[in-house]
Design a protein around this motif. Sequence first.
Motif, PDB file in Angstrom:
ATOM      1  N   ASP A  88       4.276   4.708 -24.584  1.00  0.00           N
ATOM      2  CA  ASP A  88       4.284   6.081 -25.097  1.00  0.00           C
ATOM      3  C   ASP A  88       5.671   6.532 -25.544  1.00  0.00           C
ATOM      4  N   ARG A  89       6.519   5.588 -25.933  1.00  0.00           N
ATOM      5  CA  ARG A  89       7.887   5.953 -26.313  1.00  0.00           C
ATOM      6  C   ARG A  89       8.393   5.066 -27.437  1.00  0.00           C
ATOM      7  N   LEU A  90       9.383   5.593 -28.123  1.00  0.00           N
ATOM      8  CA  LEU A  90      10.032   4.880 -29.212  1.00  0.00           C
ATOM      9  C   LEU A  90      11.531   4.911 -29.000  1.00  0.00           C
ATOM     10  N   LEU A  91      12.156   3.764 -29.109  1.00  0.00           N
ATOM     11  CA  LEU A  91      13.613   3.687 -29.070  1.00  0.00           C
ATOM     12  C   LEU A  91      14.102   3.717 -30.517  1.00  0.00           C
ATOM     13  N   HIS A  92      14.713   4.838 -30.887  1.00  0.00           N
ATOM     14  CA  HIS A  92      15.304   4.984 -32.216  1.00  0.00           C
ATOM     15  C   HIS A  92      16.730   4.461 -32.102  1.00  0.00           C
ATOM     16  N   LYS A  93      16.997   3.316 -32.713  1.00  0.00           N
ATOM     17  CA  LYS A  93      18.283   2.651 -32.529  1.00  0.00           C
ATOM     18  C   LYS A  93      19.398   3.236 -33.384  1.00  0.00           C
ATOM     19  N   SER A  94      19.078   3.858 -34.509  1.00  0.00           N
ATOM     20  CA  SER A  94      20.156   4.353 -35.377  1.00  0.00           C
ATOM     21  C   SER A  94      20.243   5.880 -35.388  1.00  0.00           C
ATOM     22  N   PHE A  95      19.152   6.582 -35.679  1.00  0.00           N
ATOM     23  CA  PHE A  95      19.201   8.043 -35.691  1.00  0.00           C
ATOM     24  C   PHE A  95      17.795   8.613 -35.586  1.00  0.00           C
ATOM     25  N   LEU A  96      17.759   9.908 -35.289  1.00  0.00           N
ATOM     26  CA  LEU A  96      16.506  10.662 -35.248  1.00  0.00           C
ATOM     27  C   LEU A  96      16.846  12.105 -35.577  1.00  0.00           C
ATOM     28  N   GLU A  97      16.095  12.683 -36.503  1.00  0.00           N
ATOM     29  CA  GLU A  97      16.248  14.103 -36.799  1.00  0.00           C
ATOM     30  C   GLU A  97      15.024  14.815 -36.256  1.00  0.00           C
ATOM     31  N   VAL A  98      15.256  15.873 -35.475  1.00  0.00           N
ATOM     32  CA  VAL A  98      14.165  16.586 -34.817  1.00  0.00           C
ATOM     33  C   VAL A  98      14.270  18.078 -35.073  1.00  0.00           C
ATOM     34  N   ARG A  99      13.157  18.752 -34.832  1.00  0.00           N
ATOM     35  CA  ARG A  99      13.120  20.209 -34.884  1.00  0.00           C
ATOM     36  C   ARG A  99      12.846  20.702 -33.466  1.00  0.00           C
ATOM     37  N   ILE A 100      13.774  21.549 -32.973  1.00  0.00           N
ATOM     38  CA  ILE A 100      13.660  22.155 -31.648  1.00  0.00           C
ATOM     39  C   ILE A 100      13.917  23.646 -31.815  1.00  0.00           C
ATOM     40  N   ASN A 101      13.038  24.483 -31.301  1.00  0.00           N
ATOM     41  CA  ASN A 101      13.198  25.940 -31.396  1.00  0.00           C
ATOM     42  C   ASN A 101      13.467  26.388 -32.834  1.00  0.00           C
ATOM     43  N   ASN A 102      12.747  25.829 -33.797  1.00  0.00           N
ATOM     44  CA  ASN A 102      12.890  26.152 -35.224  1.00  0.00           C
ATOM     45  C   ASN A 102      14.264  25.827 -35.801  1.00  0.00           C
ATOM     46  N   GLU A 103      14.991  24.932 -35.163  1.00  0.00           N
ATOM     47  CA  GLU A 103      16.287  24.456 -35.655  1.00  0.00           C
ATOM     48  C   GLU A 103      16.204  22.946 -35.812  1.00  0.00           C
ATOM     49  N   ASP A 104      16.847  22.420 -36.855  1.00  0.00           N
ATOM     50  CA  ASP A 104      16.884  20.973 -37.063  1.00  0.00           C
ATOM     51  C   ASP A 104      18.159  20.386 -36.469  1.00  0.00           C
ATOM     52  N   TYR A 105      18.012  19.249 -35.784  1.00  0.00           N
ATOM     53  CA  TYR A 105      19.139  18.557 -35.153  1.00  0.00           C
ATOM     54  C   TYR A 105      19.117  17.091 -35.580  1.00  0.00           C
ATOM     55  N   HIS A 106      20.277  16.592 -35.952  1.00  0.00           N
ATOM     56  CA  HIS A 106      20.417  15.190 -36.349  1.00  0.00           C
ATOM     57  C   HIS A 106      21.115  14.449 -35.208  1.00  0.00           C
ATOM     58  N   ILE A 107      20.432  13.507 -34.598  1.00  0.00           N
ATOM     59  CA  ILE A 107      20.975  12.734 -33.484  1.00  0.00           C
ATOM     60  C   ILE A 107      21.359  11.367 -34.028  1.00  0.00           C
ATOM     61  N   GLN A 108      22.656  11.148 -34.211  1.00  0.00           N
ATOM     62  CA  GLN A 108      23.171   9.916 -34.818  1.00  0.00           C
ATOM     63  C   GLN A 108      23.612   8.954 -33.720  1.00  0.00           C
ATOM     64  N   GLN A 109      22.659   8.524 -32.906  1.00  0.00           N
ATOM     65  CA  GLN A 109      22.913   7.575 -31.828  1.00  0.00           C
ATOM     66  C   GLN A 109      21.568   7.098 -31.311  1.00  0.00           C
ATOM     67  N   PRO A 110      21.551   6.032 -30.520  1.00  0.00           N
ATOM     68  CA  PRO A 110      20.263   5.602 -29.937  1.00  0.00           C
ATOM     69  C   PRO A 110      19.666   6.707 -29.066  1.00  0.00           C
ATOM     70  N   VAL A 111      18.371   6.892 -29.186  1.00  0.00           N
ATOM     71  CA  VAL A 111      17.652   7.915 -28.433  1.00  0.00           C
ATOM     72  C   VAL A 111      16.223   7.431 -28.214  1.00  0.00           C
ATOM     73  N   ILE A 112      15.695   7.726 -27.033  1.00  0.00           N
ATOM     74  CA  ILE A 112      14.292   7.405 -26.753  1.00  0.00           C
ATOM     75  C   ILE A 112      13.487   8.689 -26.897  1.00  0.00           C
ATOM     76  N   ALA A 113      12.407   8.610 -27.663  1.00  0.00           N
ATOM     77  CA  ALA A 113      11.499   9.731 -27.852  1.00  0.00           C
ATOM     78  C   ALA A 113      10.175   9.397 -27.174  1.00  0.00           C
ATOM     79  N   TYR A 114       9.745  10.260 -26.264  1.00  0.00           N
ATOM     80  CA  TYR A 114       8.450  10.129 -25.608  1.00  0.00           C
ATOM     81  C   TYR A 114       7.477  11.018 -26.383  1.00  0.00           C
TER      82      TYR A 114
END
Length: 160
Positions: free
Chosen positions: A84-110
């Motif tokens: 139930d998870r994905l390891l994003h090895k390079s980047f992930l852009e997400v929307r949290i509280n109606n704001e967009d955030y660019h995460i330029q590092q490894p991150v696990i998304a459940y």
Amino acid sequence: MDGKFFGIEETLYDLVKKHSGDDIKYPIADVRISSETEKAVNFALEKRKNEFEEFYQKAGIHLYIEGEITAKTYDPMNIIPLEDRLLHKSFLEVRINNEDYHIQQPVIAYFGNGIQSINRLHLILENKPIENIDSLTIDGVGEIKGRYKKQENTLHLLIN
């Protein structure tokens, strides 16, 4: 080639389905899987598990961001799926509280219902985030509003 398919708007899938009928001559339960195939699948699963373990063992501050998060953009060539998870090895852009955030590092998304619908992110930070009354400011990501709690080298941020 006689060109009889040029005027057809059906997809290749539609054509094959129409001509194959609904009969399945070989039920899937009767398909034999060779030991080589099983070894290849097990090797791939072990490789994925090792990638996740390497992530979990990295030094730094473990930050968990929990709540309603939407994946906006990601690099599909640098994602490793596991359950139930994905390891994003390079980047992930997400929307949290109606704001967009660019995460330029490894991150696990459940994720829950589809990979766009994330319920928790796991980042490992080199620098401590700045703690505000109602938010955390994370180097290279920005300020994310929510309630947080600290436990040794781990932060949990519950977004609004």
